[in-house]
Design a protein around this motif. Structure first.
Motif: not given
Length: 261
Positions: A15-29
């Motif tokens: 959750l912390k990664a998704l909240a702070s990083s667009s790259q993480a959101r793109r990678k995780a879908g």
């Protein structure tokens, strides 16, 4: 309902990664919807999220409690966090501490446009992008095509600015707009402060594609050359031009006015 109390928990770290990083959101879908309005809209329009995350204190809020109850009725996952842990995730000041973790929709882009659409060519400001999505949805436009240089539509700032419009739109990202325009038969209207044709002189009763460009540079020359019309919004006063989101709203609702006349 599960409870997490440690920052070292694997799900919390996700959750912390998704909240702070667009790259993480793109990678995780995956992406996070922060706040009651977005969560309520998703629940009403798309159903249960992949995960509902709530602070322990927010569970006492009746509005939040109703949303959590609906998620549980739909057999969705709910996790409660202490205030401090939730606060490290949220970008909303004075919010009510409710989030949905959702799978980012990735609809298959059509090869050609058949209905009215919006083409975003390098619109980089998240607030502008979100406002354009919101106006498009309000005007009955259903498809938005984004060039690779456009703001990531599922980022927190775009989501907040669009106020739930995402959930009634088909949003296609990383699209080759030039190829899409070449493959389509509907009129493409490029907004330009240097155009001679006025918006209000164009027949908008048929499907059109609205081509909107970068806040400073405007529509790319290659795309401008492919447009059926280059259109200007007439205005009074000494202001050089309208903000791209304001211009988009004027265009969309002029189309709606003509269609309903």
């Amino acid at each position: 309902m599960k409870t997490i109390s440690s920052r070292d928990n694997a799900f919390y770290k996700e959750l912390k990664a998704l909240a702070s990083s667009s790259q993480a959101r793109r990678k995780a879908g995956r992406t996070l919807l922060d706040g009651v309005h977005l969560c309520q809209s998703w629940l009403d329009l798309r159903g249960a999220p992949a995960h509902c995350v709530v602070s322990e204190e927010a569970l006492h809020n009746p509005e939040v409690g109703n949303i959590v109850a609906r998620v549980e009725q739909l057999r969705g996952h709910v996790t409660a966090l202490p205030e401090a842990l939730f606060g490290a995730l949220s970008q909303v000041e004075h919010g009510v501490n409710l989030m949905f973790l959702v799978e980012t929709p990735h609809p298959q882009a059509p090869q050609a446009m058949l209905v009215s659409a919006v083409l975003l060519d390098g619109v980089q400001d998240p607030g502008n992008a979100g406002s354009i999505l919101r106006s498009a949805a309000a005007a009955g436009i259903t498809q938005v095509f984004c060039s690779p240089g456009t703001a990531f539509c599922w980022s927190p700032k775009v989501l907040r600015a669009a106020m739930g419009a995402h959930f009634v739109l088909e949003i296609f990202e990383n699209v080759d707009l030039a190829e899409l325009v070449k493959a389509s038969d509907i009129a493409v209207l490029a907004m330009s402060g240097y155009a001679e044709q006025k918006l209000y002189d164009v027949d908008l009763r048929q499907p059109v594609a609205w081509l909107l460009g970068h806040e400073g540079q405007g529509v790319a020359d290659e795309l401008m050359a492919l447009a059926s019309h280059q259109v200007v919004i007439p205005h009074a006063g000494q202001v050089e031009s309208l903000n791209v989101a304001a211009a988009a709203a004027v265009c969309f609702f002029e189309q709606l006015r003509q269609q309903q006349a």
